[in-house]
Write a protein that holds these residues in place. Structure first.
Motif, mmCIF file in Angstrom:
data_model
loop_
_atom_site.group_PDB
_atom_site.id
_atom_site.type_symbol
_atom_site.label_atom_id
_atom_site.label_comp_id
_atom_site.label_asym_id
_atom_site.label_seq_id
_atom_site.Cartn_x
_atom_site.Cartn_y
_atom_site.Cartn_z
ATOM 1 N N ASP A 25 -14.803 16.280 -27.137
ATOM 2 C CA ASP A 25 -14.897 14.836 -26.938
ATOM 3 C C ASP A 25 -15.245 14.470 -25.504
ATOM 4 N N TYR A 26 -14.939 15.353 -24.594
ATOM 5 C CA TYR A 26 -15.220 15.078 -23.170
ATOM 6 C C TYR A 26 -15.359 16.405 -22.444
ATOM 7 N N ASP A 27 -15.776 16.335 -21.168
ATOM 8 C CA ASP A 27 -16.028 17.550 -20.394
ATOM 9 C C ASP A 27 -14.810 17.846 -19.529
ATOM 10 N N ARG A 46 -18.762 8.079 -28.422
ATOM 11 C CA ARG A 46 -17.394 8.444 -28.005
ATOM 12 C C ARG A 46 -16.492 8.425 -29.229
ATOM 13 N N LEU A 58 -23.753 12.843 -21.156
ATOM 14 C CA LEU A 58 -23.366 12.191 -22.413
ATOM 15 C C LEU A 58 -24.250 12.686 -23.550
ATOM 16 N N LEU A 70 -23.049 16.071 -24.588
ATOM 17 C CA LEU A 70 -21.828 15.955 -25.402
ATOM 18 C C LEU A 70 -22.175 15.563 -26.831
ATOM 19 N N ASP A 80 -9.589 7.748 -27.356
ATOM 20 C CA ASP A 80 -9.149 9.092 -26.961
ATOM 21 C C ASP A 80 -7.936 9.579 -27.744
ATOM 22 N N TRP A 84 -13.398 16.453 -15.798
ATOM 23 C CA TRP A 84 -12.101 15.783 -15.699
ATOM 24 C C TRP A 84 -11.235 16.435 -14.620
ATOM 25 N N SER A 93 -20.451 7.799 -17.849
ATOM 26 C CA SER A 93 -19.685 9.035 -17.789
ATOM 27 C C SER A 93 -18.512 8.982 -18.761
ATOM 28 N N VAL A 94 -18.358 10.057 -19.513
ATOM 29 C CA VAL A 94 -17.272 10.137 -20.503
ATOM 30 C C VAL A 94 -16.077 10.859 -19.886
ATOM 31 N N SER A 95 -14.904 10.231 -19.960
ATOM 32 C CA SER A 95 -13.673 10.852 -19.470
ATOM 33 C C SER A 95 -12.497 10.025 -19.973
#
Lengths: 395, 372, 372, 395
Positions: free
Chosen positions: B39-41, B201, B29, B32, B159, B45, B84-86
């Motif tokens: 915005d996310y990995d 985010r 994070l 990022l 998102d 994903w 975790s970002v997703s």
């Protein structure tokens, strides 16, 4: 001071301020950093700022209660109060923001020798030297007296090695006043000395600390074999703890009192902006309740400050005051910011919009979490109250 | 309905934990945020899709694993622990649930297999003001010959910037009926304005101006209770993430209490801190209970899901605030710095608290449901 | 308006403290309870009259000392500390204030000197339901030729059983106007039913059935704000007693913490208890401030008395609950027994909390006054 | 046990209960004292009570899970659960209230010798002997292990001197099980023994303790040179602390679980009785909020009990359970009673009116303050959690 003299002084002061304080130097200040801080690393941001500072300086009102020989105004407590009231009435900005005035000055006045007072106090009031504070250390935390930054006696000078943390704007300071360890053999409070260090000396380095709010108002300062002349010792060798305690009480009061002043963050106003009243009542019953609870405590806290001042005037100064105000003022400020976050909902969670000044409130909210840590944690204040005021025994 | 995990769910929880501990810890994070490139990995994903995490709540007939919401909850608890970002919340929790509960067979056949395979990401655009309220909808769908047009503004869409589709909650003409619409995010008439949140985010403000909508894109909402069910399930899912955030913030704080020395002793020896830690532990045990109860209530179709959902979101909202505040306070000065990770937890906490209704919203809703 | 006592007030406070410590400590309440012969101690009351305590808030022109409410507040704080039983609340705080604020010159001349001399006791009958609300009045005064008749029921009237007069708050005919009536408690048509309260004091339920009222007994209330002022002053007076109760319960608890040994040490060494004690101390300091502010606001005729009164009663209501609960808990098992005095404090506290509106009533009222 | 067998047992049990439990022995019990307690100082208050006790006794269902040779029913855990469910369905009252079953029995079964089990367990189940508990002492409080009541070895007997406090209905007991000090020289936990004492022995005296609620459910018991045969020692000499800890865990669960059962004191019902709804909403917004907060915590606490049972079934018994339940259950019960006092206002402050059963609710309210003290204070539970579960260090 008779009532006549008081009125006289008030009228004169008001007239002088109206004449000498430029309009751009009145009104609210969004960011304390915009004000004049003095020192070699800062300069005036406008002609008006310069004019205002110089007028106040020549009047002696940068440090109104200090003696005139130190660049002060020699005002009595009462005169100073009137001056502050009149400045507040006209919303005059502070002409100089200075830890020299609020923190070092009181120490020098009480513990410094005549040479030190002459030299340093004047350079505070004329804005030449900007001071930084070096108390805390990376591993000390609440145990301030456990500090390890050491000053060795090398005959004609002290040799400093160690580091200091939580120095406000340390990267902008010219000089720093520090607590250092000068004796490792005795009880920890007994081996501390109070030292003035020129930050341009060889071996001094600073690093900015980034906070969770994204801001970096603090620095860490490192001392690597820094030489400091012996004349820079304030008070007696190994008696620095007495000075520190004296100044901490001052600081505590300042932080505790900071709580309620920020007019822009009035939860009631924000509530009324965020919600439409329904039959004259806030539609969210729990937030309404939280708001009235906060206001109850906030108003009664103000009454308590009022009472403490009146008690002090009447000669009943309470030893509890500074810890109580530090504790309650900072806890209340955190509640206020939590309440504001609830009242504003998702709108103040956005950090890159001009609409809300890039999350100005959210940053202040995060910053408020530090209030109950800096200047003696809430836990330390409760310890002080339980021990010193309530007389509860320690193990 | 025993309030414990079965073996399959327990296994999933552990493998997701291992995976995220390795692949998406807080340092990810941080990266990022600092690099601010995407915005996310996307690699992360892809691996999550491979593990089947997008298909947990999709029935087998639509290409899903049909593991249920108890399983999804375990995943969200772990994404909470690691921050975790997703697109899990937007696509898998909210949008998939929307289609699961309200979509017709055609729509389920069209979208669910694509979600399961990880081919598409969908966001849910519902909120219009700064405080979530399912009833505050002004976005309007109007008939226009054979098709429809959509007009309105949506706020705080999670998102919005990375999704292929948007599900929009609207009113149908001037009636009080709610209606859903699913449309491509690059359709004509859509303007998306992306913002960064306190927790680093991204959300979007979306404007719909005379957006043309085909009949088949309309998701009928014949029963308001079913719409509530979508948000109740989503609230319970968010509560899982909030539980993970709280548990991890507490664990980190407990570790610090055992390690940090002050006044010549470990600060964990101070009784005042011990009692506060014990109270936090107790609150977390209660949180675990309402979260598992909520997840089981979804999968078992309990009739009082609305009550349990509001209890869960309210309780977690209160507890996450307590825990994250105490976490900073007990860490002291270092907790205020960006040098350690604890600050990320309070930031994520405040965003989660506001998402889909805060403590105040849900406790008041609970009182309404309870008839007082 | 400095928030400190002047010398005269300080002196009064100290002499009343000495007096009550000797003449009316908790053991006196215990005796009243156990012997159950009379509602209060008449000898004590005579001495209080002699000290001038009944005439503090009565102006000199009506035979009073005109010391003001700051002075009365100091007395009530001390009756709170000692839990001293006397007609101070009914006669001196509530009824005298009613006449002070609303009585006409004739009525002031008739009753105030008698109160000052201690010749009469008066109770105030206002409440009709189980929750105080100044607006819930159904007792009705009706014209009847040259005079009036009174009908209705009153509840929770303090000292109803020992008072010579009753002041009744009523509605005038079917109008929305409030009106006061002062009448002899032995008038025809009055039935008084006495009950013992949790705190071992007495209140009465009073029924008025076609009670004949002479014109001169009617107390006109032309401005609702003045009626509110009566209850605001009384609420601040009660807050003084609540402060005394809280301070004494705290002092007793603090002494116990310093004395009691457990696990080989004094329990006052436990940091968790120390922090709770420190927090109580802080709350009490806040209470002292709002109480003195309230008293000064009465004597200085501040316009926001209603706001301050509700803040005071709310804050004291919350604090007295905290302190009395903590007092029992910190005393442990012995605190649960009648062998020591601490239990009397929680019982008096709960009665005072309900009298003239509890925390909830006053905080909600504060919000209303504040316009939200 | 197969599903068939379960159903079979349930149907048989239900039939038997329907036949044997008199109608007057069903329904709510206002006061636990009205039930049958056994022992020499109490007798049946009605023929139905006697009939019900005797039917249950002959069935072995006074202590359903004890072996039949001790007067029990030899039921499995599952059968016992079914029996309790069916009793609860029919609202059967308990046939015997007995600390012998709930507290002494488990200790004897685990630590007693065969003689002791034979002798005492049978006299518990047949209602002959009523037991009292003697753990706490006047100056011990939370420091139970610091007890001072001593038992000296006099060859063929122990000589007991000291006192015990907080014995429930000690004045009605026939025998008392006590923790006594048998060694003063060792660490305090190591010198405690578990002893059974006949209360008719010379030198035993009791005094009722009056509580703030006005009730006297507890007594203090004094021992003045009381002789106790050596065979009355349970378990090993100086190993009594192990038995005490075992029983305390039991007790803690009982007290913690007591919170929510009292159907007559449902705050929501009381709120709806006390106030008329306005547009479907309680008119007092803060009380409404307090009620929903209480219900939130209460419902989630119930879910936590449910989860703990399910976890235990799944073999994940948590060591935290008993302290957590004791702490939270009792704190919640106090909140509930405070809320009820707020909801009822002045009506439940009256103590001598038939309308409210002479202040029944107020007395329960006061009594609830003891919940967080008895059976290990809230502070002790938090200490246990922080030390044993969280692993926080002690000094």
């Amino acid at each position: 001071m008779s009532e006549n003299n008081k009125d006289d002084f008030r009228i004169k002061t008001r007239k002088w301020l109206e004449k000498n304080c430029p309009m751009s130097m009145r009104g609210k200040t969004d960011d304390i950093k915009e004000l004049f801080w003095g020192g070699e690393n800062t300069s005036f941001t406008s002609e008006d700022q310069k004019k205002w500072f110089e007028a106040m300086y020549h009047k002696g009102w940068i440090a109104p209660q200090w003696e005139q020989k130190y660049g002060g105004g020699g005002l009595s407590i009462l005169e100073n109060k009137i001056l502050l009231q009149e400045m507040s009435r006209l919303k005059c900005k502070q002409p100089l923001i200075s830890f020299g005035i609020s923190m070092l000055g009181p120490a020098l006045l009480k513990f410094g020798n005549e040479n030190q007072k002459d030299k340093y106090l004047n350079e505070i009031t004329n804005g030449k030297i900007r001071w930084a504070q070096g108390y805390s250390e990376p591993n000390a935390g609440s145990d301030l007296a456990g500090l390890q930054c050491k000053a060795e006696d090398k005959g004609d000078h002290y040799l400093i090695n160690g580091s200091k943390i939580w120095t406000s704007y340390g990267d902008m300071g010219d000089w720093i006043f520090c607590l250092v360890r000068t004796d490792f053999e005795v009880k920890k409070q007994m081996g501390i000395s109070f030292l003035l260090i020129d930050m341009k000396s060889e071996g001094v380095m600073t690093r900015a600390i980034k906070l969770i709010s994204g801001k970096s108002p603090f620095t860490e300062t490192f001392f690597d074999n820094v030489k400091v002349p012996k004349e820079n010792l304030v008070g007696e060798l190994n008696k620095g703890w007495t000075i520190a305690k004296y100044l901490l009480t001052h600081e505590r009061q300042m932080i505790g009192g900071m709580g309620g002043d920020d007019e822009k963050f009035n939860p009631r106003e924000i509530a009324l902006e965020s919600f439409d009243l329904k039959d004259g009542i806030l539609p969210n019953p729990i937030l309404r309740n939280e708001l009235s609870e906060y206001e109850m405590d906030d108003k009664i806290f103000s009454m308590t400050i009022e009472r403490a001042i009146d008690e002090a005037k009447a000669g009943n100064e309470s030893g509890a005051a500074s810890s109580l105000f530090k504790y309650y003022g900072t806890e209340l400020n955190q509640q206020r910011m939590e309440l504001i976050m609830s009242l504003t909902g998702s709108s103040e969670l956005i950090m890159d919009s001009e609409k809300n000044k890039n999350g100005y409130i959210a940053a202040k909210f995060l910053r408020s979490k530090g209030n109950t840590i800096e200047g003696g944690t809430s836990e330390v204040q409760l310890n002080i109250i339980s021990k010193n005021i309530l007389g509860l025994p320690t193990k | 309905m025993a309030l414990v995990l079965n073996e399959e769910q327990q296994l999933l929880k552990e493998s997701v934990k291992d995976f995220l501990d390795n692949k998406a810890p807080v340092s990810a994070l941080r990266k990022l945020r600092d690099e601010n490139i995407s915005d996310y990995d996307d690699t992360l994903w892809s691996e999550m899709i491979e593990m089947g995490l997008t298909s947990l709540t999709i029935n087998e007939e639509f290409g899903g694993l049909e593991f249920g919401y108890v399983a999804l909850g375990q995943v969200l608890e772990q994404t909470g622990r690691n921050l975790s970002v997703s697109p899990m919340i937007s696509t898998v929790l909210m949008s998939t649930t929307f289609i699961n509960v309200l979509g017709n067979v055609f729509q389920k056949n069209k979208y669910l297999p694509e979600i399961a395979k990880g081919n598409i990401k969908i966001c849910l655009a519902h909120q219009e003001t700064s405080h979530f309220n399912i009833k505050d909808i002004n976005t309007e769908l109007k008939g226009d010959g054979d098709s429809y047009v959509l007009n309105g503004e949506k706020h705080f869409v999670i998102d919005a910037g990375i999704s292929d589709y948007i599900i929009v909650l609207a009113k149908f003409e001037t009636e009080s009926n709610y209606i859903g619409v699913i449309l491509r995010s690059n359709s004509d008439g859509i303007k998306i304005n992306i913002s960064r949140l306190l927790d680093d985010r991204k959300v979007g403000d979306i404007t719909f101006k005379n957006v043309k909508i085909e009949k088949e894109s309309v998701i009928e909402i014949n029963d308001f209770k079913l719409l509530e069910r979508v948000f109740d399930i989503s609230s319970i899912g968010l509560s899982c993430e909030m539980l993970g955030v709280s548990l991890e913030a507490f664990d980190k704080t407990l570790a610090y209490l055992k390690d940090r020395q002050q006044f010549g002793v470990t600060i964990g020896t101070f009784q005042a801190l011990q009692h506060r830690a014990a109270k936090m532990f107790i609150e977390l045990e209660l949180c675990k209970s309402v979260v598992i109860k909520g997840l089981k209530a979804i999968d078992s179709d309990l009739s009082n899901l609305n009550e349990i959902a509001s209890l869960a979101k309210a309780k977690l909202g209160r507890t996450i605030k307590l825990i994250t505040n105490e976490a900073i306070q007990m860490h002291g000065g270092i907790g205020m710095t960006d040098d350690i990770d604890i600050g990320f937890y309070i930031k994520r906490a405040r965003v989660l608290q506001q998402t889909l209704g805060d403590y105040n919203y849900h406790l008041t809703r609970y009182a309404e449901i309870s008839g007082y």
